[in-house]
Motif scaffolding. Structure first.
Motif, mmCIF file in Angstrom:
data_model
loop_
_atom_site.group_PDB
_atom_site.id
_atom_site.type_symbol
_atom_site.label_atom_id
_atom_site.label_comp_id
_atom_site.label_asym_id
_atom_site.label_seq_id
_atom_site.Cartn_x
_atom_site.Cartn_y
_atom_site.Cartn_z
ATOM 1 N N MET A 139 0.835 -1.184 0.000
ATOM 2 C CA MET A 139 0.000 0.000 0.000
ATOM 3 C C MET A 139 0.877 1.243 0.000
ATOM 4 S SD MET A 139 -2.991 -0.848 2.718
ATOM 5 C CE MET A 139 -4.479 -0.503 1.860
ATOM 6 N N GLY A 140 0.650 2.078 -0.965
ATOM 7 C CA GLY A 140 1.419 3.298 -1.082
ATOM 8 C C GLY A 140 0.766 4.439 -0.318
ATOM 9 N N PRO A 141 1.316 5.632 -0.461
ATOM 10 C CA PRO A 141 0.763 6.783 0.242
ATOM 11 C C PRO A 141 -0.629 7.171 -0.250
ATOM 12 C CG PRO A 141 2.613 7.434 -1.163
ATOM 13 C CD PRO A 141 2.513 5.937 -1.217
ATOM 14 N N ALA A 142 -1.011 6.729 -1.427
ATOM 15 C CA ALA A 142 -2.333 7.086 -1.954
ATOM 16 C C ALA A 142 -3.440 6.214 -1.371
ATOM 17 C CB ALA A 142 -2.350 6.975 -3.469
ATOM 18 N N ALA A 143 -3.087 5.087 -0.757
ATOM 19 C CA ALA A 143 -4.098 4.166 -0.227
ATOM 20 C C ALA A 143 -4.972 4.790 0.860
ATOM 21 C CB ALA A 143 -3.447 2.887 0.266
ATOM 22 N N PRO A 144 -4.412 5.483 1.881
ATOM 23 C CA PRO A 144 -5.293 6.099 2.884
ATOM 24 C C PRO A 144 -6.200 7.175 2.299
ATOM 25 C CG PRO A 144 -3.068 5.936 3.739
ATOM 26 C CD PRO A 144 -3.005 5.574 2.275
ATOM 27 N N ALA A 145 -5.697 7.934 1.332
ATOM 28 C CA ALA A 145 -6.525 8.972 0.712
ATOM 29 C C ALA A 145 -7.687 8.349 -0.058
ATOM 30 C CB ALA A 145 -5.678 9.833 -0.217
ATOM 31 N N ARG A 146 -7.416 7.244 -0.754
ATOM 32 C CA ARG A 146 -8.493 6.586 -1.491
ATOM 33 C C ARG A 146 -9.493 5.961 -0.538
ATOM 34 N NH1 ARG A 146 -8.315 2.645 -6.688
ATOM 35 N NH2 ARG A 146 -10.531 2.217 -6.676
ATOM 36 N N ARG A 147 -9.008 5.404 0.576
ATOM 37 C CA ARG A 147 -9.913 4.825 1.568
ATOM 38 C C ARG A 147 -10.805 5.909 2.153
ATOM 39 N NH1 ARG A 147 -6.588 1.375 4.966
ATOM 40 N NH2 ARG A 147 -5.721 3.368 5.575
ATOM 41 N N ASP A 148 -10.240 7.106 2.392
ATOM 42 C CA ASP A 148 -11.054 8.224 2.866
ATOM 43 C C ASP A 148 -12.104 8.617 1.837
ATOM 44 O OD1 ASP A 148 -9.594 8.294 5.208
ATOM 45 O OD2 ASP A 148 -8.355 10.002 4.598
ATOM 46 N N ALA A 149 -11.708 8.637 0.573
ATOM 47 C CA ALA A 149 -12.653 8.986 -0.494
ATOM 48 C C ALA A 149 -13.754 7.940 -0.596
ATOM 49 C CB ALA A 149 -11.923 9.128 -1.823
ATOM 50 N N ASP A 150 -13.395 6.666 -0.425
ATOM 51 C CA ASP A 150 -14.413 5.612 -0.437
ATOM 52 C C ASP A 150 -15.388 5.784 0.727
ATOM 53 O OD1 ASP A 150 -13.203 4.548 -2.662
ATOM 54 O OD2 ASP A 150 -12.263 2.870 -1.606
ATOM 55 N N GLY A 151 -14.862 6.152 1.884
ATOM 56 C CA GLY A 151 -15.722 6.405 3.047
ATOM 57 C C GLY A 151 -16.652 7.577 2.813
ATOM 58 N N MET A 152 -16.140 8.603 2.150
ATOM 59 C CA MET A 152 -16.985 9.760 1.830
ATOM 60 C C MET A 152 -18.093 9.373 0.864
ATOM 61 S SD MET A 152 -14.489 12.970 1.313
ATOM 62 C CE MET A 152 -12.908 12.923 2.099
ATOM 63 N N ALA A 153 -17.787 8.505 -0.091
ATOM 64 C CA ALA A 153 -18.802 8.058 -1.055
ATOM 65 C C ALA A 153 -19.924 7.313 -0.339
ATOM 66 C CB ALA A 153 -18.167 7.175 -2.122
ATOM 67 N N VAL A 154 -19.556 6.417 0.568
ATOM 68 C CA VAL A 154 -20.557 5.660 1.324
ATOM 69 C C VAL A 154 -21.353 6.601 2.228
ATOM 70 C CG1 VAL A 154 -20.886 3.861 3.058
ATOM 71 C CG2 VAL A 154 -19.258 3.515 1.194
ATOM 72 N N ALA A 155 -20.661 7.525 2.883
ATOM 73 C CA ALA A 155 -21.346 8.470 3.775
ATOM 74 C C ALA A 155 -22.326 9.341 2.996
ATOM 75 C CB ALA A 155 -20.331 9.333 4.507
ATOM 76 N N LEU A 169 -16.663 15.662 -3.121
ATOM 77 C CA LEU A 169 -15.303 15.459 -2.611
ATOM 78 C C LEU A 169 -14.792 14.063 -2.941
ATOM 79 C CD1 LEU A 169 -15.362 17.189 0.891
ATOM 80 C CD2 LEU A 169 -13.886 17.749 -1.041
ATOM 81 N N ALA A 170 -15.642 13.068 -2.768
ATOM 82 C CA ALA A 170 -15.236 11.695 -3.057
ATOM 83 C C ALA A 170 -14.901 11.524 -4.533
ATOM 84 C CB ALA A 170 -16.339 10.718 -2.647
ATOM 85 N N LEU A 171 -15.713 12.096 -5.401
ATOM 86 C CA LEU A 171 -15.447 12.004 -6.838
ATOM 87 C C LEU A 171 -14.172 12.747 -7.213
ATOM 88 C CD1 LEU A 171 -19.071 12.415 -8.200
ATOM 89 C CD2 LEU A 171 -17.645 10.351 -8.326
ATOM 90 N N ARG A 172 -13.950 13.878 -6.599
ATOM 91 C CA ARG A 172 -12.748 14.666 -6.892
ATOM 92 C C ARG A 172 -11.483 13.948 -6.420
ATOM 93 N NH1 ARG A 172 -12.096 20.958 -5.868
ATOM 94 N NH2 ARG A 172 -12.624 20.986 -8.048
ATOM 95 N N ARG A 173 -11.588 13.221 -5.306
ATOM 96 C CA ARG A 173 -10.421 12.513 -4.755
ATOM 97 C C ARG A 173 -10.208 11.143 -5.386
ATOM 98 N NH1 ARG A 173 -10.283 14.036 1.661
ATOM 99 N NH2 ARG A 173 -10.268 16.285 1.334
ATOM 100 N N GLY A 174 -11.023 10.778 -6.333
ATOM 101 C CA GLY A 174 -10.819 9.536 -7.077
ATOM 102 C C GLY A 174 -11.245 8.285 -6.327
#
Length: 84
Positions: free
Chosen positions: A1-17, A43-48
């Motif tokens: 897992m690279g540095p982008a993994a936590p950011a994507r996980r946050d974006a996934d959480g935002m999508a679900v929320a 925000l989730a869409l913008r963060r990929g």
């Protein structure tokens, strides 16, 4: 897992929320939950997010929340449901 993994996980959480807030907002507190769902979805869409469909549903539900609010204000002159 690279540095982008936590950011994507946050974006996934935002999508679900955004999806959950938009869904709940159809019944309760649409004046508050609708805009929150829209913001989180964007925000989730913008963060990929990997959950793009869920984010888009959250966006659509947030917009539907505001549409329901507009109908309630127009028909009843209030921002709450009236079943009686």
């Amino acid at each position: 897992m690279g540095p982008a993994a936590p950011a994507r996980r946050d974006a996934d959480g935002m999508a679900v929320a955004s999806f959950v807030l938009g869904l709940v907002g159809l019944l309760f507190l649409n004046i508050l939950l609708g805009p929150m769902a829209i913001c989180l979805a964007l925000l989730a869409l913008r963060r990929g997010t990997g959950r793009r469909r869920r984010a888009r549903l959250g966006l659509a539900l947030g917009i539907a929340d505001l549409a329901v609010l507009a109908v309630l204000v127009t028909v009843n002159g209030t921002v709450s449901w009236n079943l009686g």
